[in-house]
Write a protein that holds these residues in place. Structure first.
Motif, PDB file in Angstrom:
ATOM      1  N   SER A 173     -40.419   3.089  -0.244  1.00 49.40           N
ATOM      2  CA  SER A 173     -39.423   3.568  -1.208  1.00 49.40           C
ATOM      3  C   SER A 173     -39.493   2.717  -2.463  1.00 49.40           C
ATOM      4  N   TYR A 174     -39.422   3.393  -3.602  1.00 48.99           N
ATOM      5  CA  TYR A 174     -39.342   2.705  -4.888  1.00 48.99           C
ATOM      6  C   TYR A 174     -37.988   2.988  -5.541  1.00 48.99           C
ATOM      7  N   ALA A 175     -36.974   3.292  -4.699  1.00 51.89           N
ATOM      8  CA  ALA A 175     -35.640   3.581  -5.217  1.00 51.89           C
ATOM      9  C   ALA A 175     -35.090   2.372  -5.963  1.00 51.89           C
ATOM     10  N   ASN A 176     -35.312   1.171  -5.398  1.00 52.11           N
ATOM     11  CA  ASN A 176     -34.973  -0.059  -6.114  1.00 52.11           C
ATOM     12  C   ASN A 176     -36.188  -0.483  -6.938  1.00 52.11           C
ATOM     13  N   GLN A 177     -35.959  -0.784  -8.181  1.00 54.34           N
ATOM     14  CA  GLN A 177     -37.071  -1.115  -9.072  1.00 54.34           C
ATOM     15  C   GLN A 177     -37.888  -2.279  -8.510  1.00 54.34           C
ATOM     16  N   PRO A 178     -39.160  -2.076  -8.165  1.00 52.96           N
ATOM     17  CA  PRO A 178     -39.981  -3.163  -7.625  1.00 52.96           C
ATOM     18  C   PRO A 178     -40.234  -4.239  -8.675  1.00 52.96           C
ATOM     19  N   GLU A 179     -40.520  -5.436  -8.185  1.00 52.55           N
ATOM     20  CA  GLU A 179     -40.746  -6.556  -9.100  1.00 52.55           C
ATOM     21  C   GLU A 179     -42.115  -6.469  -9.766  1.00 52.55           C
ATOM     22  N   ASN A 180     -43.039  -5.768  -9.141  1.00 55.37           N
ATOM     23  CA  ASN A 180     -44.287  -5.439  -9.831  1.00 55.37           C
ATOM     24  C   ASN A 180     -44.762  -4.096  -9.291  1.00 55.37           C
ATOM     25  N   GLY A 181     -45.863  -3.639  -9.763  1.00 54.06           N
ATOM     26  CA  GLY A 181     -46.286  -2.287  -9.438  1.00 54.06           C
ATOM     27  C   GLY A 181     -46.573  -2.023  -7.974  1.00 54.06           C
ATOM     28  N   HIS A 182     -46.834  -3.065  -7.171  1.00 54.36           N
ATOM     29  CA  HIS A 182     -47.216  -2.860  -5.781  1.00 54.36           C
ATOM     30  C   HIS A 182     -46.101  -3.203  -4.797  1.00 54.36           C
ATOM     31  N   ASP A 183     -45.056  -3.893  -5.217  1.00 54.16           N
ATOM     32  CA  ASP A 183     -43.950  -4.206  -4.321  1.00 54.16           C
ATOM     33  C   ASP A 183     -43.159  -2.935  -4.009  1.00 54.16           C
ATOM     34  N   PHE A 184     -42.558  -2.891  -2.841  1.00 50.78           N
ATOM     35  CA  PHE A 184     -41.817  -1.701  -2.436  1.00 50.78           C
ATOM     36  C   PHE A 184     -40.735  -2.092  -1.432  1.00 50.78           C
ATOM     37  N   THR A 185     -39.845  -1.166  -1.154  1.00 49.46           N
ATOM     38  CA  THR A 185     -38.846  -1.338  -0.107  1.00 49.46           C
ATOM     39  C   THR A 185     -39.313  -0.622   1.150  1.00 49.46           C
ATOM     40  N   LEU A 186     -39.315  -1.334   2.289  1.00 47.71           N
ATOM     41  CA  LEU A 186     -39.610  -0.695   3.574  1.00 47.71           C
ATOM     42  C   LEU A 186     -38.300  -0.116   4.076  1.00 47.71           C
ATOM     43  N   ALA A 187     -38.118   1.171   3.898  1.00 45.59           N
ATOM     44  CA  ALA A 187     -36.793   1.770   4.032  1.00 45.59           C
ATOM     45  C   ALA A 187     -36.634   2.649   5.261  1.00 45.59           C
ATOM     46  N   ARG A 188     -35.403   2.742   5.680  1.00 45.03           N
ATOM     47  CA  ARG A 188     -34.922   3.772   6.597  1.00 45.03           C
ATOM     48  C   ARG A 188     -33.683   4.376   5.943  1.00 45.03           C
ATOM     49  N   TYR A 189     -33.382   5.624   6.271  1.00 50.48           N
ATOM     50  CA  TYR A 189     -32.187   6.232   5.703  1.00 50.48           C
ATOM     51  C   TYR A 189     -30.953   5.707   6.429  1.00 50.48           C
ATOM     52  N   LEU A 190     -30.038   5.126   5.667  1.00 52.02           N
ATOM     53  CA  LEU A 190     -28.792   4.580   6.197  1.00 52.02           C
ATOM     54  C   LEU A 190     -27.678   5.599   5.993  1.00 52.02           C
ATOM     55  N   LEU A 191     -26.995   5.936   7.092  1.00 51.79           N
ATOM     56  CA  LEU A 191     -25.850   6.833   7.027  1.00 51.79           C
ATOM     57  C   LEU A 191     -24.612   6.010   7.354  1.00 51.79           C
ATOM     58  N   PHE A 192     -23.824   5.715   6.334  1.00 54.25           N
ATOM     59  CA  PHE A 192     -22.662   4.849   6.523  1.00 54.25           C
ATOM     60  C   PHE A 192     -21.478   5.616   7.101  1.00 54.25           C
ATOM     61  N   CYS A 193     -21.198   6.787   6.545  1.00 54.75           N
ATOM     62  CA  CYS A 193     -20.063   7.593   7.016  1.00 54.75           C
ATOM     63  C   CYS A 193     -20.505   9.012   7.359  1.00 54.75           C
ATOM     64  N   CYS A 194     -21.091   9.702   6.368  1.00 54.27           N
ATOM     65  CA  CYS A 194     -21.533  11.080   6.588  1.00 54.27           C
ATOM     66  C   CYS A 194     -22.774  11.342   5.743  1.00 54.27           C
ATOM     67  N   VAL A 195     -23.300  12.553   5.843  1.00 52.48           N
ATOM     68  CA  VAL A 195     -24.559  12.865   5.171  1.00 52.48           C
ATOM     69  C   VAL A 195     -24.463  12.761   3.654  1.00 52.48           C
ATOM     70  N   ASN A 196     -23.246  12.772   3.118  1.00 47.40           N
ATOM     71  CA  ASN A 196     -23.090  12.672   1.666  1.00 47.40           C
ATOM     72  C   ASN A 196     -23.434  11.290   1.127  1.00 47.40           C
ATOM     73  N   ASP A 197     -23.484  10.273   1.999  1.00 44.31           N
ATOM     74  CA  ASP A 197     -23.745   8.922   1.491  1.00 44.31           C
ATOM     75  C   ASP A 197     -25.060   8.344   2.001  1.00 44.31           C
ATOM     76  N   ILE A 198     -25.984   9.197   2.431  1.00 46.35           N
ATOM     77  CA  ILE A 198     -27.286   8.719   2.896  1.00 46.35           C
ATOM     78  C   ILE A 198     -28.033   8.023   1.751  1.00 46.35           C
ATOM     79  N   THR A 199     -28.608   6.860   2.072  1.00 43.12           N
ATOM     80  CA  THR A 199     -29.342   6.114   1.051  1.00 43.12           C
ATOM     81  C   THR A 199     -30.473   5.328   1.699  1.00 43.12           C
ATOM     82  N   PRO A 200     -31.608   5.128   1.012  1.00 38.01           N
ATOM     83  CA  PRO A 200     -32.680   4.285   1.558  1.00 38.01           C
ATOM     84  C   PRO A 200     -32.202   2.836   1.665  1.00 38.01           C
ATOM     85  N   PHE A 201     -32.522   2.190   2.781  1.00 32.41           N
ATOM     86  CA  PHE A 201     -32.048   0.827   3.046  1.00 32.41           C
ATOM     87  C   PHE A 201     -33.135   0.047   3.758  1.00 32.41           C
TER      88      PHE A 201
END
Length: 248
Positions: free
Chosen positions: A166-194
């Protein structure tokens, strides 16, 4: 001809159907596609109330105090129709997925990347003796929270994890990335990569949403004054997509 209060009958059956549908979602665990597990007691309570409401209406059908009003039935029939979809359709239709095209000639995803059986890990995944951390669906959020609170204790540990790029969070350089899973805190309306930031010196930028298994070393980064866990990536392997979400 026996008098039948059709509007009251339809209303009672609709309440009973709604309660039974909610119970079915709870028993089949399909409710996890839409809300977090901690909301299960509230759904169970509501399901029982709707069932009792519907049964009470059926018992009192013989009483002539009903008026023929059909338009209010839409209030209860609409959720009945909406819940019929998740019960009858495949769960994949209601799951947010992250898929990237598979590059031609790419290595096939392994069932046990790096020889690690992620499905066999049932605890926090933190092995203090081997100085190893294994992130799984069950412990992802809890372990990330532990690492954040006690980051200096675990810096230098080996990390094994599966997620999507995921590149949802701005990487520090072109090759850095977030190793993400979808986090559901309450319901499907708040799903976000985490997930943790991964420092990667690969030859090329990884496709976003590609599922990978990462082996690296735990480090930390300063994110607006807060130290967060990050991974210095040593190796990357293709991984199979993991269905479902992670929950706090």
């Amino acid at each position: 001809m026996k008098w039948i209060p059709w509007s009251a009958l339809i209303e009672s059956l609709a309440f009973l159907a709604l309660g039974l549908m909610w119970l079915s979602l709870l028993v089949s665990k399909k409710y996890l596609l839409f809300v977090a597990p901690r909301l299960a007691p509230f759904l169970a309570f509501a399901a029982v109330c709707f069932c009792l409401w519907g049964l009470a209406g059926l018992v009192s059908l013989g009483q002539r105090h009903y008026q023929k009003r059909y338009w209010p039935l839409t209030v209860i029939l609409i959720p009945v129709l909406l819940l019929a979809g998740p019960l009858l359709a495949k769960p994949a239709l209601f799951t947010v997925t992250a898929q990237a095209p598979v590059a031609q000639g790419a290595a096939p995803a392994q069932a046990k990347p790096y020889g690690v059986d992620f499905s066999a890990v049932k605890d926090t995944g933190i092995d203090t003796q081997a100085k190893r951390i294994t992130l799984t669906t069950e412990n992802y959020y809890e372990t990330m929270l532990t690492l954040t609170k006690h980051i200096d204790t675990y810096v230098g540990y080996d990390v094994y994890a599966i997620g999507f790029v995921s590149y949802a969070n701005q990487p520090e350089n072109g090759h850095d990335f977030t190793l993400a899973r979808y986090l559901l805190f309450c319901c499907v309306n708040d799903i976000t990569p985490f997930g943790p930031m991964c420092y990667y010196d690969g030859a090329e930028k990884l496709p976003e949403h590609q599922w990978i298994a990462v082996h690296g070393t735990l480090t930390k980064r300063n994110w607006h004054g807060l130290f967060q866990p990050a991974i210095n990536v040593k190796a990357i392997e293709p991984a199979k997509e993991i269905a479902g979400y992670i929950y706090p």
